[in-house]
Each structure stands twice: as C-alpha cells, then as structure tokens.
Scaffold this active site. Structure first.
Site, PDB file in Angstrom:
ATOM      1  N   HIS A  25       0.817  -1.205   0.000  1.00  0.00           N
ATOM      2  CA  HIS A  25       0.000   0.000   0.000  1.00  0.00           C
ATOM      3  C   HIS A  25       0.862   1.272   0.000  1.00  0.00           C
ATOM      4  CE1 HIS A  25      -3.618   2.154  -0.399  1.00  0.00           C
ATOM      5  NE2 HIS A  25      -3.106   3.036   0.426  1.00  0.00           N
ATOM      6  N   TYR A  64       1.825   5.243  -2.558  1.00  0.00           N
ATOM      7  CA  TYR A  64       2.152   6.647  -2.245  1.00  0.00           C
ATOM      8  C   TYR A  64       3.555   7.005  -2.726  1.00  0.00           C
ATOM      9  CZ  TYR A  64      -2.222   6.202   0.050  1.00  0.00           C
ATOM     10  OH  TYR A  64      -3.550   5.944   0.264  1.00  0.00           O
ATOM     11  N   HIS A 109     -10.165   1.014 -10.506  1.00  0.00           N
ATOM     12  CA  HIS A 109      -9.621   1.956  -9.508  1.00  0.00           C
ATOM     13  C   HIS A 109      -8.164   2.282  -9.781  1.00  0.00           C
ATOM     14  CE1 HIS A 109      -8.135   3.461  -5.661  1.00  0.00           C
ATOM     15  NE2 HIS A 109      -7.377   2.380  -5.527  1.00  0.00           N
ATOM     16  N   PHE A 110      -7.351   1.246  -9.991  1.00  0.00           N
ATOM     17  CA  PHE A 110      -5.931   1.611  -9.999  1.00  0.00           C
ATOM     18  C   PHE A 110      -5.442   2.156 -11.338  1.00  0.00           C
ATOM     19  CE2 PHE A 110      -5.052  -3.161 -10.168  1.00  0.00           C
ATOM     20  CZ  PHE A 110      -4.393  -3.187 -11.387  1.00  0.00           C
ATOM     21  N   HIS A 111      -6.257   2.011 -12.375  1.00  0.00           N
ATOM     22  CA  HIS A 111      -5.863   2.737 -13.588  1.00  0.00           C
ATOM     23  C   HIS A 111      -6.194   4.224 -13.458  1.00  0.00           C
ATOM     24  CE1 HIS A 111      -5.139  -1.222 -15.257  1.00  0.00           C
ATOM     25  NE2 HIS A 111      -4.417  -0.600 -16.181  1.00  0.00           N
ATOM     26  N   ARG A 133     -11.077 -10.053 -11.736  1.00  0.00           N
ATOM     27  CA  ARG A 133      -9.817  -9.553 -12.272  1.00  0.00           C
ATOM     28  C   ARG A 133      -8.865 -10.739 -12.420  1.00  0.00           C
ATOM     29  NH1 ARG A 133      -6.316  -6.897  -7.252  1.00  0.00           N
ATOM     30  NH2 ARG A 133      -4.862  -6.521  -8.941  1.00  0.00           N
ATOM     31  N   ARG A 134      -7.731 -10.499 -13.066  1.00  0.00           N
ATOM     32  CA  ARG A 134      -6.668 -11.505 -13.160  1.00  0.00           C
ATOM     33  C   ARG A 134      -7.182 -12.857 -13.649  1.00  0.00           C
ATOM     34  NH1 ARG A 134      -2.861 -10.180  -7.920  1.00  0.00           N
ATOM     35  NH2 ARG A 134      -1.730  -8.591  -9.038  1.00  0.00           N
TER      36      ARG A 134
HETATM   37 FE1  HAS Z   1      -5.859   2.119  -3.948  1.00  0.00          FE
HETATM   38  C1  HAS Z   1      -6.251  -1.293  -4.290  1.00  0.00           C
HETATM   39  C2  HAS Z   1      -7.853   2.081  -1.175  1.00  0.00           C
HETATM   40  C3  HAS Z   1      -5.289   5.481  -3.464  1.00  0.00           C
HETATM   41  C4  HAS Z   1      -3.339   2.019  -6.270  1.00  0.00           C
HETATM   42  N1  HAS Z   1      -4.993   0.654  -5.093  1.00  0.00           N
HETATM   43  C5  HAS Z   1      -5.311  -0.682  -5.102  1.00  0.00           C
HETATM   44  C6  HAS Z   1      -4.491  -1.351  -6.059  1.00  0.00           C
HETATM   45  C7  HAS Z   1      -3.640  -0.415  -6.581  1.00  0.00           C
HETATM   46  C8  HAS Z   1      -3.966   0.837  -5.970  1.00  0.00           C
HETATM   47  C9  HAS Z   1      -2.529  -0.654  -7.596  1.00  0.00           C
HETATM   48  O1  HAS Z   1      -8.907   0.001   0.790  1.00  0.00           O
HETATM   49  C10 HAS Z   1      -4.570  -2.821  -6.427  1.00  0.00           C
HETATM   50  C11 HAS Z   1      -3.631  -3.661  -5.650  1.00  0.00           C
HETATM   51  C12 HAS Z   1      -3.724  -5.091  -6.108  1.00  0.00           C
HETATM   52  O2  HAS Z   1      -3.119  -5.408  -7.159  1.00  0.00           O
HETATM   53  O3  HAS Z   1      -4.406  -5.878  -5.459  1.00  0.00           O
HETATM   54  N2  HAS Z   1      -6.494   3.524  -2.609  1.00  0.00           N
HETATM   55  C13 HAS Z   1      -7.341   3.308  -1.584  1.00  0.00           C
HETATM   56  C14 HAS Z   1      -7.606   4.570  -0.906  1.00  0.00           C
HETATM   57  C15 HAS Z   1      -6.877   5.527  -1.557  1.00  0.00           C
HETATM   58  C16 HAS Z   1      -6.169   4.859  -2.606  1.00  0.00           C
HETATM   59  C17 HAS Z   1      -8.509   4.798   0.263  1.00  0.00           C
HETATM   60  N3  HAS Z   1      -4.581   3.492  -4.722  1.00  0.00           N
HETATM   61  C18 HAS Z   1      -4.505   4.816  -4.379  1.00  0.00           C
HETATM   62  C19 HAS Z   1      -3.462   5.455  -5.133  1.00  0.00           C
HETATM   63  C20 HAS Z   1      -2.907   4.477  -5.919  1.00  0.00           C
HETATM   64  C21 HAS Z   1      -3.625   3.251  -5.651  1.00  0.00           C
HETATM   65  C22 HAS Z   1      -3.089   6.910  -4.997  1.00  0.00           C
HETATM   66  C23 HAS Z   1      -1.774   4.539  -6.882  1.00  0.00           C
HETATM   67  C24 HAS Z   1      -1.057   5.598  -7.110  1.00  0.00           C
HETATM   68  N4  HAS Z   1      -6.862   0.668  -2.948  1.00  0.00           N
HETATM   69  C25 HAS Z   1      -7.574   0.859  -1.806  1.00  0.00           C
HETATM   70  C26 HAS Z   1      -8.028  -0.440  -1.311  1.00  0.00           C
HETATM   71  C27 HAS Z   1      -7.572  -1.408  -2.181  1.00  0.00           C
HETATM   72  C28 HAS Z   1      -6.842  -0.677  -3.212  1.00  0.00           C
HETATM   73  C29 HAS Z   1      -8.816  -0.722  -0.102  1.00  0.00           C
HETATM   74  C30 HAS Z   1      -7.743  -2.926  -2.078  1.00  0.00           C
HETATM   75  C31 HAS Z   1      -8.885  -3.375  -2.871  1.00  0.00           C
HETATM   76  C32 HAS Z   1      -9.015  -4.880  -2.903  1.00  0.00           C
HETATM   77  O4  HAS Z   1     -10.019  -5.387  -2.412  1.00  0.00           O
HETATM   78  O5  HAS Z   1      -8.138  -5.587  -3.426  1.00  0.00           O
HETATM   79  C33 HAS Z   1      -6.781   7.009  -1.153  1.00  0.00           C
HETATM   80  O6  HAS Z   1      -5.442   7.369  -0.977  1.00  0.00           O
HETATM   81  C34 HAS Z   1      -7.452   7.881  -2.163  1.00  0.00           C
HETATM   82  C35 HAS Z   1      -7.588   9.310  -1.678  1.00  0.00           C
HETATM   83  C36 HAS Z   1      -7.830  10.239  -2.834  1.00  0.00           C
HETATM   84  C37 HAS Z   1      -8.740  11.213  -2.863  1.00  0.00           C
HETATM   85  C38 HAS Z   1      -8.886  12.044  -4.116  1.00  0.00           C
HETATM   86  C39 HAS Z   1      -8.329  13.459  -3.966  1.00  0.00           C
HETATM   87  C40 HAS Z   1      -8.397  14.162  -5.272  1.00  0.00           C
HETATM   88  C41 HAS Z   1      -7.438  15.019  -5.750  1.00  0.00           C
HETATM   89  C42 HAS Z   1      -7.636  15.639  -7.087  1.00  0.00           C
HETATM   90  C43 HAS Z   1      -8.225  17.014  -6.945  1.00  0.00           C
HETATM   91  C44 HAS Z   1      -8.558  17.541  -8.276  1.00  0.00           C
HETATM   92  C45 HAS Z   1      -8.642  18.841  -8.555  1.00  0.00           C
HETATM   93  C46 HAS Z   1      -8.926  19.187  -9.962  1.00  0.00           C
HETATM   94  C47 HAS Z   1      -8.421  19.918  -7.568  1.00  0.00           C
HETATM   95  C48 HAS Z   1      -9.622  11.505  -1.718  1.00  0.00           C
HETATM   96  C49 HAS Z   1      -6.230  15.383  -4.977  1.00  0.00           C
HETATM   97  C50 HAS Z   1      -9.851  20.338 -10.107  1.00  0.00           C
HETATM   98  C51 HAS Z   1     -11.209  19.872 -10.191  1.00  0.00           C
HETATM   99  C52 HAS Z   1     -12.256  20.647  -9.902  1.00  0.00           C
HETATM  100  C53 HAS Z   1     -13.604  20.098 -10.140  1.00  0.00           C
HETATM  101  C54 HAS Z   1     -12.114  22.010  -9.382  1.00  0.00           C
END
Ligand code: HAS
Length: 544
Positions: free
Chosen positions: A211, A215, A362-364, A425-426
């Site tokens: 995990h 980051y 999600h991860f793409h 998946r997979r």
């Molecule tokens: Fe994830 C599975 C939970 C973030 C990558 N994640 C994965 C896997 C990958 C991955 C590769 O809790 C698959 C692993 C595998 O092969 O089995 N992930 C989260 C959570 C977050 C999160 C809570 N993941 C990421 C990031 C990744 C990534 C970043 C790669 C870089 N993920 C999970 C969980 C799994 C998981 C479970 C396991 C699932 C399972 O069952 O197998 C958080 O960090 C996300 C927080 C992000 C936000 C979004 C903030 C938005 C921003 C953009 C702002 C945009 C603006 C544009 C200002 C809250 C900063 C302007 C727009 C206007 C409209 C003004």
C-alpha cells in the site's frame, strides 16, 4: 548542475522503454478480456504489464525526477554523482535479472508475486536489486540534504524537498516489508532450500509494502501538482503550510493500512482489519486537503487570468498548454480514483468489489492516470530543458493528454461497472467457464475500446518524446531549473514542527507497531501454513 542532465535522462530512458513495452501488454490484456485478440499467455502478459509499468517505469522515472527536484530545491549539487550512477547500475542489473525469467515464461507471477505462485530465483534476486538500487538513490538524496542542512542550519526546508524526502521516507519504511518477504521466504523457497512457504505471511509482508508503494508513486505527482502546476496555471499555491501538513500525514498513515488489501484473507482478526480500515480513511485525508488546496490554487490562477464568478475562472485556465493539460486531466481522473479507493476501503463494500475488475478500474485511475499522466506532463516540461530542444509536436502532446482522459474514463468506468456484476480480475475471461449476462460482454468491448484509445494516446506520447530528443528545434538555452511556484500563505506561516522529520517518523513507527504487531502475531500463530509451488501458466513448467 550539468551532470544532473544525463543522470535524470538515463533513468528516464530506461523507465520509458519499460513503459513502452508494458503498455503494449496492457492493450493485449484489454483485447484478450473482450475476446478480440485472445491467443497468448495471459498471465505472462499480465506480469509483463504490471512489473514493467507499475514497478520498473515508476521506479526509474521517480529516481531520475527526485534527483532533479533535490538539486532544484536545495540549490546544491548531489552528494555524490558516483554513488547515484552506482544506484542506476544496480537498478538496471536488477531489472534485467527480473525481466529475463518473465520473458522466458518462468516468472508468470504477476506484479504482486503472491506465493504459492513461484518464479525463477532470478526474478526475486532482480527485484531485491531494484529495491537496493532505490535505497542507494534515497541515500544520495539524504546525504545531499544533510550537507545542505549543515550549510543552512536555520533555513526552512523548501516544499519541493519536503515532497521529495517524504517520498523516500515512505518508500524506505515500506520496503523493509518486501525485503523481509523476498529474502527470508521467497528466495530460499525458489532456490529449493525449503520445500514450502507461508502464503499468508508473505501476503501480509507484501501488503505492508504494497500500500505505501502506491504513495511512493503518488507523492512525486503531488510534488508536481503542488510546486509546479499552480505556476503553469498562472497562479500561486494557496497554502504552503497545508501542503506540508499533507505530506507529513502521508508519513504517518501510508503504512499502517496494508490489511485493507487482505479483508478477504483468513487468519487475521476482523478487529485488526477494522483498525486498518480506519487508518485507511485517515490516509485519504491528506488527499482531501490536497484537493482543497489545489482547487483553491486553480481558482486563484483562473481569477488572475481574468475569470470571475463562482465558476467563470474554470474557463480561463490554460487548457491549450500541454503540461497543464496533462496535469489537469490527471487530477480530474484522480477524483474518481480517490472515490473508488474509499469504496475499496469500506470493509463491507470491499466484499462486493474485491478481486473483481472494479479494482483495476480503480488503480488505472490512480497509478495509471494521476501518476502516469502527471509523469508524462512532467516530461513535456522537463525533457526540452534537459535536451536543449523545444517540445516536438505541442498539438500532439495536447491530444495525447485529452485522449488519455477520455480513454481512461471509458476503460475504468466499464471495468468498475463490470466488477460490480462480479467480473473477476486476473482471469483470462476467454478461457474461463464463467457465464455473464450480455451486458458484461458489452462492457468488456467498451473496456477494449478504452484500451485502444489509451494505447493510441501512449503512442502519441512516444512520438513527442522521441521527436523532442531527436528532431525538436534546438533551443538557445539549456536549463536544469524547474519553474517553482510561489505560495499565498508561505512557509513562514508554517509551524516549525512541520519540517521536523524526527517527530513524524517517530509517530509513524508507533502507529506501525500498533497496527502490525497483532496482525503479524495472529499470522504467525496459525503458522506453519506451508504450500508447495504453483504456476498459473499451465503449459509452462514450474521453475524447479
Ligand atoms: Fe488504492 C487497491 C484504497 C489510493 C493504487 N490501489 C489498489 C491497487 C492499486 C492501488 C494498484 O482500501 C490494487 C492492488 C492489487 O493489485 O491488489 N487507494 C485506496 C484509498 C486511496 C487509494 C482509500 N490506490 C490509491 C493510489 C494508488 C492506488 C493513490 C496509486 C497511485 N486501494 C484501496 C483499497 C484497495 C486498493 C482498499 C484494495 C482493494 C481490494 O479489495 O483488493 C486514497 O489514498 C485515495 C484518496 C484520494 C482522494 C482524491 C483526492 C483528489 C485530488 C484531485 C483534486 C482535483 C482537482 C482538480 C483539484 C480523496 C487530490 C480540479 C477539479 C475541480 C472540479 C475544481
């Protein structure tokens, strides 16, 4: 400063070469799942796609980029270049050692290499070297920081360096888990020194690393969004102290969350899984701070470009500027990536989406968009500076970013919808005996369409990349300095504790002990829990 040029460029050459090959296998995956171009070794292709894109491309790109941000932010040369080049050689040697068994079909274990899937020992030894190479890169950055600190005992740490160092701190603490897994479990097992291995312990150590690995990918993108993007947009960062706080919170919460990948695993108590779920919601918090800080910065930029009203500023942002186009597309996609992450993190919803195509949807959106597209935008910004040539094909670069946005929306939404209907998946869907409603077939075709658009978009990127290097118009000046953003609320307003690494690392260690001692204890209690080796690529013999 000139030495940084070839150091960064060589890291990027290798990283982008890996991406080039890896993306082809991404296309193959999406076509194979839709039954369009199905005949090939699905698991070997998936391993190549995951390892080359998620592990090799990111590590090389980040190492090269963070050398550049270290020199830019601390305004001094690295200590030392010889060590940095040594790190590069170790990274490269590790990559080659890991790649050969994958290419020869002896390591079809996917990028998570869960046992009892077994790879040829060279795969694990190669990965170990990749980790060692990245530690050497981190050491170079650390030594440069210590030298800077001696020369500037009272100075505030620049935000760009806060982001650089946070990336390596999270990475270093995380890689201890995977180093333990590979050195103590997988290498002895693959060499035949022990007959069985413990899949649950290996998975737990892997996700201790896995995990925070996300980051390690994300924080350099955040570095770009915080310290470069507002200036490209024509504004300033809204709050430097809030950005610092976000990075420090990543040190605290990136690691004690790994069990959210193991909600469905036996042997770990649901109370401890719930604790990891709680910490996962906390690790989303710095991203929410980031969303607020960046949206406010964009609003300032839009308003200073003449926009007015509640949404009028939005139309004034420089969408025709390739670097901005890549950044904003990546950020928009990350909104959906973040939301789907929070779905995954919710214990009960995870039971619906776990191991389905929802997860790669999600991860793409995260690593495949927020990270990769930002890195492409950084390349549009930095490659001309390093190569001394103007960006080749500005329009192509623009089209590239927006087609990535469209292709990824189609690809990820199709797969998230299919995942909610239970599509795994997979799994080589062409060979599987599952039968799905017809709508799933249509979703798989839609996913393939997204895959084709993404692949075409990536080819555009490589045209711009190679065009800039070889045929771009020579520019008069070659510059190694990055366009760093100013802030409205400056570092002077940030409490000193936000630069105090010891405090944050100390709390992080305590949280890791609280979150992982009971989990490891339970896993070890039900050990020995051994399994012999297994290979998913049936025609391919096991490595021993
Ligand atoms: Fe994830 C599975 C939970 C973030 C990558 N994640 C994965 C896997 C990958 C991955 C590769 O809790 C698959 C692993 C595998 O092969 O089995 N992930 C989260 C959570 C977050 C999160 C809570 N993941 C990421 C990031 C990744 C990534 C970043 C790669 C870089 N993920 C999970 C969980 C799994 C998981 C479970 C396991 C699932 C399972 O069952 O197998 C958080 O960090 C996300 C927080 C992000 C936000 C979004 C903030 C938005 C921003 C953009 C702002 C945009 C603006 C544009 C200002 C809250 C900063 C302007 C727009 C206007 C409209 C003004």
């Amino acid at each position: 400063m000139g030495k940084i040029r070839s150091l960064t460029l060589w890291h990027w050459y290798v990283g982008f070469a890996a991406l080039f090959v890896g993306l082809f296998f991404g296309l193959r995956q999406s076509l194979a799942r839709a039954g369009i171009w199905a005949k090939y070794d699905y698991y070997q292709g998936l391993t190549l796609h995951g390892v080359l894109n998620a592990l090799v491309f990111t590590t090389f790109f980040i190492a090269g980029f963070l050398y550049l941000t270290t020199e830019n932010s601390l305004k001094r040369p690295l200590r030392s270049y010889a060590l940095a080049w040594f790190g590069f050689v170790v990274l490269l040697a590790g990559t080659v050692l890991a790649a050969v068994p994958i290419l020869t079909g002896r390591a079809s274990v996917l990028y998570t290499f869960y046992p009892p899937l077994m790879a040829h020992p060279s795969f694990y030894i190669g990965l170990t070297l990749v980790v060692v190479g990245s530690w050497i890169a981190a050491l170079v950055v650390l030594r440069t920081y210590l030298a800077w600190r001696r020369e500037n005992p009272e100075a505030r740490v620049p935000l760009m360096f806060i982001a650089t160092a946070t990336t390596y701190i999270v990475w270093f603490i995380a890689t201890i888990g995977v180093a333990a897994e590979v050195l103590f479990l997988l290498i002895p097992w693959s060499l035949g020194w022990v007959k069985e291995t413990n899949p649950l312990l290996a998975r737990t150590l892997f996700w201790y690393f896995g995990h925070p690995l996300v980051y390690f990918w994300l924080l350099p993108a955040y570095l770009a969004w915080y310290t470069i993007m507002p200036r490209i947009a024509g504004g300033k960062l809204y709050s430097d102290p809030m950005a610092r706080l976000a990075f420090m919170l990543f040190i605290l919460f990136s690691i004690p969350v790994g069990t959210h990948h193991q909600f469905a695993d036996p042997g770990i108590g649901s109370n401890w899984k719930a604790l990891h779920a709680f910490f996962t919601f906390l690790v989303a918090f710095p991203s929410l701070l980031t969303a607020f800080n960046l949206a406010a910065s964009l609003e300032y930029a839009g308003k200073s470009r003449g926009g007015s009203g509640l949404f009028g500023w939005w139309a004034k942002l420089p969408y025709g500027e390739p670097v901005f186009a890549a950044f904003i597309s990546a950020m928009i996609l990350f909104i959906f990536g973040g939301i789907s992450g929070i779905v995954n993190a919710s214990y009960n919803l995870n039971m619906v989406v776990h191991n389905t195509s929802f997860i790669f949807g999600h991860f793409h959106l995260t690593v495949g968009s927020a990270v990769t597209l930002t890195f492409m935008g950084l390349t549009y910004l930095i490659l001309p500076r390093l190569s001394g040539r103007e960006l080749f094909g500005r329009r192509l670069a623009l089209v590239q970013s927006y087609t990535w946005l469209i292709g990824m929306l189609i690809f990820s939404f199709a797969n998230m919808a299919a995942g909610r209907m239970g599509v795994p998946r997979r799994t080589d869907l062409g060979l599987s005996t599952y039968s799905f409603p017809q709508v799933v077939e249509r979703l798989e075709k839609l996913s393939a369409l997204g895959g084709v658009i993404l692949y075409a978009s990536s080819l555009l990127f490589f045209v711009v990349f190679l065009g800039t290097l070889f045929v771009g118009r020579r520019s008069k000046e070659r510059s190694f300095s990055l366009p760093v953003t100013e802030a409205y609320q400056t570092e002077a307003e940030a409490p000193r504790v936000l630069d105090n690494w010891k405090v944050w690392i100390g709390i992080a260690v305590v949280l890791i002990i609280i979150a992982y001692t009971p989990v490891l204890n339970q896993v070890l209690e039900i050990s020995p829990f051994g399994s012999p080796a297994y290979s998913p690529s049936l025609p391919v013999p096991l490595p021993r």
